[in-house]
Motif scaffolding. Structure first.
Motif, PDB file in Angstrom:
ATOM      1  N   THR A 195      46.593  35.380  43.035  1.00 53.78           N
ATOM      2  CA  THR A 195      45.219  35.173  43.509  1.00 53.78           C
ATOM      3  C   THR A 195      44.462  34.254  42.568  1.00 53.78           C
ATOM      4  OG1 THR A 195      45.210  37.349  44.549  1.00 53.78           O
ATOM      5  CG2 THR A 195      43.067  36.344  44.125  1.00 53.78           C
ATOM      6  N   MET A 196      44.588  34.486  41.260  1.00 51.93           N
ATOM      7  CA  MET A 196      43.885  33.670  40.272  1.00 51.93           C
ATOM      8  C   MET A 196      44.417  32.241  40.235  1.00 51.93           C
ATOM      9  SD  MET A 196      41.443  35.333  38.721  1.00 51.93           S
ATOM     10  CE  MET A 196      41.194  34.793  37.049  1.00 51.93           C
ATOM     11  N   ASP A 197      45.729  32.086  40.387  1.00 55.11           N
ATOM     12  CA  ASP A 197      46.345  30.761  40.248  1.00 55.11           C
ATOM     13  C   ASP A 197      46.172  29.892  41.481  1.00 55.11           C
ATOM     14  OD1 ASP A 197      47.158  31.421  37.728  1.00 55.11           O
ATOM     15  OD2 ASP A 197      49.227  31.866  38.266  1.00 55.11           O
ATOM     16  N   ASN A 209      31.692  30.075  46.700  1.00 53.67           N
ATOM     17  CA  ASN A 209      31.455  30.688  45.393  1.00 53.67           C
ATOM     18  C   ASN A 209      31.367  32.205  45.454  1.00 53.67           C
ATOM     19  OD1 ASN A 209      31.462  28.319  43.868  1.00 53.67           O
ATOM     20  ND2 ASN A 209      29.393  27.828  44.500  1.00 53.67           N
ATOM     21  N   ALA A 210      30.805  32.760  46.535  1.00 57.51           N
ATOM     22  CA  ALA A 210      30.747  34.222  46.658  1.00 57.51           C
ATOM     23  C   ALA A 210      32.161  34.796  46.707  1.00 57.51           C
ATOM     24  CB  ALA A 210      29.961  34.614  47.903  1.00 57.51           C
ATOM     25  N   THR A 211      33.044  34.123  47.449  1.00 57.19           N
ATOM     26  CA  THR A 211      34.442  34.561  47.525  1.00 57.19           C
ATOM     27  C   THR A 211      35.144  34.388  46.185  1.00 57.19           C
ATOM     28  OG1 THR A 211      34.508  33.942  49.862  1.00 57.19           O
ATOM     29  CG2 THR A 211      36.629  34.214  48.755  1.00 57.19           C
ATOM     30  N   VAL A 212      34.856  33.291  45.504  1.00 56.72           N
ATOM     31  CA  VAL A 212      35.443  33.043  44.180  1.00 56.72           C
ATOM     32  C   VAL A 212      35.110  34.190  43.232  1.00 56.72           C
ATOM     33  CG1 VAL A 212      35.293  31.591  42.113  1.00 56.72           C
ATOM     34  CG2 VAL A 212      35.519  30.527  44.356  1.00 56.72           C
ATOM     35  N   ARG A 213      33.817  34.546  43.204  1.00 54.96           N
ATOM     36  CA  ARG A 213      33.392  35.602  42.283  1.00 54.96           C
ATOM     37  C   ARG A 213      34.088  36.919  42.601  1.00 54.96           C
ATOM     38  NH1 ARG A 213      28.329  33.096  43.091  1.00 54.96           N
ATOM     39  NH2 ARG A 213      27.702  34.706  44.587  1.00 54.96           N
ATOM     40  N   GLU A 214      34.162  37.262  43.888  1.00 51.56           N
ATOM     41  CA  GLU A 214      34.770  38.537  44.250  1.00 51.56           C
ATOM     42  C   GLU A 214      36.264  38.561  43.932  1.00 51.56           C
ATOM     43  OE1 GLU A 214      35.160  41.740  47.924  1.00 51.56           O
ATOM     44  OE2 GLU A 214      34.152  39.821  48.275  1.00 51.56           O
ATOM     45  N   LEU A 215      36.970  37.481  44.271  1.00 53.36           N
ATOM     46  CA  LEU A 215      38.409  37.445  43.999  1.00 53.36           C
ATOM     47  C   LEU A 215      38.690  37.476  42.500  1.00 53.36           C
ATOM     48  CD1 LEU A 215      39.748  34.873  46.636  1.00 53.36           C
ATOM     49  CD2 LEU A 215      39.972  37.365  46.654  1.00 53.36           C
ATOM     50  N   ARG A 216      37.843  36.795  41.724  1.00 52.99           N
ATOM     51  CA  ARG A 216      38.026  36.819  40.267  1.00 52.99           C
ATOM     52  C   ARG A 216      37.813  38.225  39.705  1.00 52.99           C
ATOM     53  NH1 ARG A 216      35.640  31.199  38.375  1.00 52.99           N
ATOM     54  NH2 ARG A 216      33.632  32.222  38.689  1.00 52.99           N
ATOM     55  N   GLU A 217      36.752  38.883  40.173  1.00 50.82           N
ATOM     56  CA  GLU A 217      36.454  40.227  39.687  1.00 50.82           C
ATOM     57  C   GLU A 217      37.580  41.194  40.036  1.00 50.82           C
ATOM     58  OE1 GLU A 217      32.979  41.300  38.050  1.00 50.82           O
ATOM     59  OE2 GLU A 217      33.982  39.433  37.524  1.00 50.82           O
ATOM     60  N   LEU A 218      38.056  41.132  41.291  1.00 50.00           N
ATOM     61  CA  LEU A 218      39.113  42.047  41.722  1.00 50.00           C
ATOM     62  C   LEU A 218      40.429  41.767  40.997  1.00 50.00           C
ATOM     63  CD1 LEU A 218      38.293  42.086  45.542  1.00 50.00           C
ATOM     64  CD2 LEU A 218      38.018  44.001  43.948  1.00 50.00           C
ATOM     65  N   SER A 219      40.721  40.490  40.755  1.00 53.45           N
ATOM     66  CA  SER A 219      41.943  40.138  40.017  1.00 53.45           C
ATOM     67  C   SER A 219      41.849  40.645  38.586  1.00 53.45           C
ATOM     68  CB  SER A 219      42.150  38.621  40.026  1.00 53.45           C
ATOM     69  OG  SER A 219      42.335  38.146  41.338  1.00 53.45           O
ATOM     70  N   PHE A 220      40.694  40.429  37.954  1.00 56.36           N
ATOM     71  CA  PHE A 220      40.474  40.900  36.592  1.00 56.36           C
ATOM     72  C   PHE A 220      40.630  42.422  36.530  1.00 56.36           C
ATOM     73  CE2 PHE A 220      36.976  41.813  33.291  1.00 56.36           C
ATOM     74  CZ  PHE A 220      37.893  41.856  32.253  1.00 56.36           C
ATOM     75  N   LYS A 221      40.072  43.102  37.517  1.00 58.68           N
ATOM     76  CA  LYS A 221      40.129  44.571  37.565  1.00 58.68           C
ATOM     77  C   LYS A 221      41.570  45.079  37.595  1.00 58.68           C
ATOM     78  CE  LYS A 221      38.723  48.425  40.580  1.00 58.68           C
ATOM     79  NZ  LYS A 221      37.968  48.774  41.811  1.00 58.68           N
ATOM     80  N   HIS A 222      42.452  44.367  38.310  1.00 60.99           N
ATOM     81  CA  HIS A 222      43.827  44.843  38.458  1.00 60.99           C
ATOM     82  C   HIS A 222      44.775  44.243  37.428  1.00 60.99           C
ATOM     83  CE1 HIS A 222      42.116  45.846  42.443  1.00 60.99           C
ATOM     84  NE2 HIS A 222      42.912  46.885  42.337  1.00 60.99           N
ATOM     85  N   LEU A 223      44.382  43.129  36.814  1.00 61.88           N
ATOM     86  CA  LEU A 223      45.198  42.576  35.730  1.00 61.88           C
ATOM     87  C   LEU A 223      44.992  43.351  34.438  1.00 61.88           C
ATOM     88  CD1 LEU A 223      44.808  38.702  36.234  1.00 61.88           C
ATOM     89  CD2 LEU A 223      46.956  39.961  36.229  1.00 61.88           C
ATOM     90  N   GLU A 268      17.651  37.242  40.682  1.00 57.32           N
ATOM     91  CA  GLU A 268      18.342  37.473  39.408  1.00 57.32           C
ATOM     92  C   GLU A 268      19.834  37.276  39.627  1.00 57.32           C
ATOM     93  OE1 GLU A 268      19.099  40.948  36.038  1.00 57.32           O
ATOM     94  OE2 GLU A 268      17.496  41.187  37.517  1.00 57.32           O
ATOM     95  N   ARG A 269      20.445  36.457  38.776  1.00 57.04           N
ATOM     96  CA  ARG A 269      21.877  36.177  38.911  1.00 57.04           C
ATOM     97  C   ARG A 269      22.674  37.243  38.172  1.00 57.04           C
ATOM     98  NH1 ARG A 269      23.370  31.138  35.958  1.00 57.04           N
ATOM     99  NH2 ARG A 269      24.017  32.636  34.363  1.00 57.04           N
ATOM    100  N   GLU A 270      23.502  37.937  38.919  1.00 55.71           N
ATOM    101  CA  GLU A 270      24.308  39.006  38.325  1.00 55.71           C
ATOM    102  C   GLU A 270      25.342  38.415  37.370  1.00 55.71           C
ATOM    103  OE1 GLU A 270      24.340  42.427  38.723  1.00 55.71           O
ATOM    104  OE2 GLU A 270      22.432  42.238  39.799  1.00 55.71           O
ATOM    105  N   GLN A 271      25.555  39.098  36.251  1.00 51.56           N
ATOM    106  CA  GLN A 271      26.595  38.670  35.334  1.00 51.56           C
ATOM    107  C   GLN A 271      27.960  39.004  35.902  1.00 51.56           C
ATOM    108  OE1 GLN A 271      25.544  40.380  31.431  1.00 51.56           O
ATOM    109  NE2 GLN A 271      25.558  38.279  30.706  1.00 51.56           N
ATOM    110  N   GLU A 272      28.821  37.996  35.966  1.00 53.07           N
ATOM    111  CA  GLU A 272      30.167  38.200  36.485  1.00 53.07           C
ATOM    112  C   GLU A 272      31.060  38.683  35.333  1.00 53.07           C
ATOM    113  OE1 GLU A 272      33.824  35.653  38.443  1.00 53.07           O
ATOM    114  OE2 GLU A 272      31.831  34.740  38.337  1.00 53.07           O
ATOM    115  N   LEU A 273      31.683  39.829  35.518  1.00 48.92           N
ATOM    116  CA  LEU A 273      32.457  40.427  34.427  1.00 48.92           C
ATOM    117  C   LEU A 273      33.576  39.503  33.949  1.00 48.92           C
ATOM    118  CD1 LEU A 273      32.801  44.171  35.464  1.00 48.92           C
ATOM    119  CD2 LEU A 273      31.263  43.161  33.800  1.00 48.92           C
ATOM    120  N   TYR A 274      34.243  38.841  34.886  1.00 53.87           N
ATOM    121  CA  TYR A 274      35.333  37.966  34.470  1.00 53.87           C
ATOM    122  C   TYR A 274      34.823  36.826  33.595  1.00 53.87           C
ATOM    123  CZ  TYR A 274      39.101  34.606  34.433  1.00 53.87           C
ATOM    124  OH  TYR A 274      40.053  33.719  34.014  1.00 53.87           O
ATOM    125  N   LYS A 275      33.642  36.269  33.939  1.00 54.71           N
ATOM    126  CA  LYS A 275      33.081  35.179  33.147  1.00 54.71           C
ATOM    127  C   LYS A 275      32.695  35.666  31.755  1.00 54.71           C
ATOM    128  CE  LYS A 275      32.314  31.505  34.504  1.00 54.71           C
ATOM    129  NZ  LYS A 275      33.177  30.283  34.442  1.00 54.71           N
TER     130      LYS A 275
END
Length: 756
Positions: A195-197, A209-223, A268-275
């Motif tokens: 997913t990340m690659d 970008n909304a999809t990017v943020r969600e996929l990054r967060e979910l990938s980070f959560k499971h990696l 307010e822009r939420e902080q993205e955990l992966y970032k």
């Protein structure tokens, strides 16, 4: 796709009744679950016409029947997954064919439904979309990697022709990532890494970008589950502490804009955990340093208010130097537009602000999907021109010149990175290229013919190397020449997939032409030695000869046979024997005049091939002895590698001559050798400071380039041995270098290398 291999699959035509008839075959609990899921989806597609809604409902009924008896890892009926995918697509307001394809996207792969079945029921457009989403048969390939590369190639090419394919696939991947926690843990890393690659960069390229943020967060959560949970708790604590500061910033900014009568909506822009995690690991920052940033998005009615609002911000809080970026005047390749600035807010907290219009905000979040959300607002043309049309076209170009699926995927991955530089043509046309792009990338971005024939370049009015890395604002002028061709060395520094694929294609084509030309020269010389004239081109005799040879060589064409000769897979003398049999069958014998001419003119039993000149045969110079113009040389046809040139006294060549005498080809240097030639130098130096520096100075004064230096471990020896890869013009140049080196105070011995 995620169907279970042990599921019971029923294939039947879709029922003519509405969707609730398809649900009724389930248990009461599952039927209620599916009915509720579809009811929510049905409310989402209210933007469609009644006919389109009916078409989508029929697709659901068909999919429900096809997936009967299949369940997800969670225990839910499998049909809940296609409904969820279609729901995500409906949030982008995709059309009815796309929604029908979303509902049917696993039917061909997991249920045995054919493309013809789908086309008959729902039309060819839906069938093509589903086919583009369907993986290839794993049994066709030797490895998971080969299958993955081919499947991605198929999907990306389908996407290049119809972007709805990738939007459905991204929705599919998003729902699979949302439910990945119920899958076996052994799959988490592989699916998240994929997913990340692949999917995150594609979504980024398309501006989702909304999809990017969600996929990054979910990938980070499971990696990294533990790291993810730790950061979740840390960010929640920061939010609680900063609530008062956030309200103060919002209040002060709203007041400042109200005073100037500028309408604005602040988010307010939420902080993205992966970032947060990425900045901590990449920059070596503490969590406190990364989290001490407050993000705001300011949305305005028009572009002029964005720039006016920037002035208001800078008057309210002090701007931080070097943080302003104008992506409105220079949009990102995925269509993103905003002004970016950073301010020093209350309590010395850094406040990052993005300023854009409401329409820009829609595009920033949904990218190319904004075309379906705002079809009536002229969005289609804007997206086609500035979002992704050029990138999608480049994928088709890469496919046209790429024979290998892994090579294609590698080249496409290069183009998936959105970080860009903005450069100009001499006519002030702006081009967007990835960071690290070079002059050659720029040339291929203009046109493939410009790249293929680039000879020189000017950057900002000054001569520049072709490998010059471009910077924002550079103006580049390309100088072409008809005889200029791509160089293999360009592959080491080009950054774009388009340039890489075009260069590979040209080199492959040129190599094939050169190899065929060498094969023809070897064949012609062998024919003359055997007493035959050159084969007449485009004549009944030539056709008869090549037709007979094709029978003897598994149906190979003239070009393929010549390439086999040039690559050393065939020996010219053996092929001439076969041609002689064909000619004798046609009543033709060796010509005594040709035989006598060849014997009088040739100094050896076979004609000599000239090498090293501008128009000479393509050859490889053996690394074991490094032949140079001026050396006595010999040629060996090495299977798969073509003609290899050795020094005559090379032990490696002598051993091959003993084993394969027929593979030897007499060669000599052209009258005027061109270019520089590789050689290996062995130096024995005093083990003292400055010895190597002294030697390299001598080499520079002798106009010799050093390609590499290999030094054995020094230890406590009085002398050290060094091997240097160098380039020289010819034997005389090498002898001059050796003479100069032997005069150096710290050089004990200098000689050319030859393998034993």
């Amino acid at each position: 796709m995620s169907g279970h291999a042990n599921a019971v699959i029923h294939r039947a035509p879709a029922p003519a009744s509405p969707a609730n008839a398809a649900v009724s075959a389930l248990s009461a609990e599952h039927a209620a679950l599916v009915a509720n899921a579809y009811a929510g989806f049905a409310r989402t597609i209210a933007y469609l016409s009644e006919d389109d809604q009916a078409r989508v409902e029929r697709a659901f009924a068909f999919a429900q029947q096809a997936h009967a008896g299949q369940y997800r890892n969670s225990g839910e009926p499998y049909i809940t997954h296609p409904i969820a995918v279609a729901q995500l697509c409906a949030q982008w307001h995709l059309d009815s064919p796309a929604l029908a394809a979303a509902l049917l996207h696993d039917a061909m792969e997991d249920c045995g439904v054919s493309k013809q079945d789908i086309a008959a029921q729902f039309g060819q457009d839906v069938a093509d979309l589903v086919d583009g989403l369907t993986k290839l048969d794993k049994l066709e390939f030797h490895s998971r990697e080969e299958n993955q590369a081919q499947s991605f190639r198929k999907m990306l090419l389908a996407m290049a022709k119809d972007v709805r394919v990738i939007l459905i696939k991204l929705a599919d991947r998003t729902h699979n990532m949302r439910t990945l926690s119920v899958a076996p843990r052994s799959k988490w890393r592989r699916i998240s890494r994929e997913t990340m690659d692949i999917y995150v960069p594609i979504a980024n390229r398309l501006g989702l970008n909304a999809t990017v943020r969600e996929l990054r967060e979910l990938s980070f959560k499971h990696l990294y589950p533990w790291r993810y949970q730790t950061l979740v708790k840390a960010v929640e604590r920061v939010k609680a502490r900063r609530r008062g500061m956030a309200e103060r910033v919002r209040s002060e900014l709203e007041k400042a804009f109200a005073q100037r009568q500028i309408k604005v909506r602040l988010l307010e822009r939420e902080q993205e955990l992966y970032k947060v995690y990425e900045q901590m690991t990449r920059k070596g920052l503490s969590f406190a340093k990364v989290s001490d940033i407050f993000g705001v998005q300011a949305l305005f009615e028009n572009v002029s208010d964005c720039y006016t609002g920037l002035g208001v911000l800078h008057q309210t809080y002090r701007p931080l130097p070097g943080h302003f970026k104008d992506f409105i005047a220079n949009p990102k390749p995925n269509g993103y537009q905003s002004l970016h600035t950073a301010l020093l807010g209350p309590s010395e907290v850094e406040v990052e602000v993005e300023l854009r219009t409401e329409m820009m905000h829609v595009v920033a979040e949904t990218g190319i999907a904004a075309h379906w959300l705002y079809q009536s607002n002229g969005m289609d043309r804007m997206l086609a021109d500035s979002l992704n049309g050029r990138w999608l076209e480049s994928m088709l170009e890469i496919e046209n010149v790429s024979d290998d699926a892994s090579e294609f995927l590698s080249d496409v991955k290069v183009d998936l990175h959105p970080e860009s530089v903005y450069v100009f043509t001499p006519k002030n046309q702006i081009l967007t290229l990835p960071i690290g792009a070079t002059v050659v990338d720029f040339a291929y971005a203009i046109h493939s013919n410009v790249g293929d024939h680039i000879a020189a370049a000017m950057v900002n009015g000054q001569p520049a190397s072709l490998r010059t890395v471009l910077k924002n604002g550079d103006t580049i002028e390309i100088i072409t020449a008809d005889d200029a061709t791509p160089h293999p060395g360009w592959l080491e520094f080009v950054k774009t997939g388009r340039a890489r694929s075009k260069i590979r294609s040209q080199l492959k084509h040129a190599n094939q032409q050169e190899t065929s030309a060498l094969g023809l020269r070897l064949l012609t010389q062998a024919l003359r030695v055997a007493g035959y004239n050159d084969l007449p081109a485009d004549s009944p005799l030539a056709d008869a000869i090549w037709q007979n040879l094709a029978i003897l060589h598994q149906g190979k064409s003239r070009e393929q046979i010549l390439q086999d000769l040039g690559h050393g897979r065939l020996i010219a003398n053996e092929l001439v024997k076969q041609i002689g049999q064909v000619l004798q069958g046609l009543g033709l014998r060796p010509d005594a005049l040709v035989l006598s001419k060849e014997r009088l003119m040739a100094p050896a039993p076979a004609a000599v091939l000239a090498i090293g000149g501008a128009d000479s045969a393509p050859v490889r110079y053996a690394a074991c002895c490094g032949p140079l113009p001026g050396d006595a040389i010999t040629g060996i046809l090495v299977s798969g590698r073509g003609l290899e040139v050795h020094r005559q006294n090379c032990p490696v060549a002598e051993r091959r001559r003993a084993k394969e005498p027929a593979s030897f080809v007499p060669v000599e240097w052209a009258e005027e050798p061109v270019g520089e030639f590789d050689a290996t130098l062995i130096l024995h130096l005093r083990n003292t400071k400055g010895a190597l520096a002294e030697a390299t100075v001598v080499m520079a004064q002798s106009e010799v380039d050093i390609r590499r230096i290999d030094m054995v471990e020094e230890g406590r020896l009085e002398a050290i041995e060094i091997r240097m890869g160098i380039t020289v013009r010819d034997l005389a140049h090498m002898e001059l270098l050796l003479k100069n080196l032997r005069r150096a105070r710290n050089v004990l011995r200098a000689q050319r290398f030859m393998a034993e």
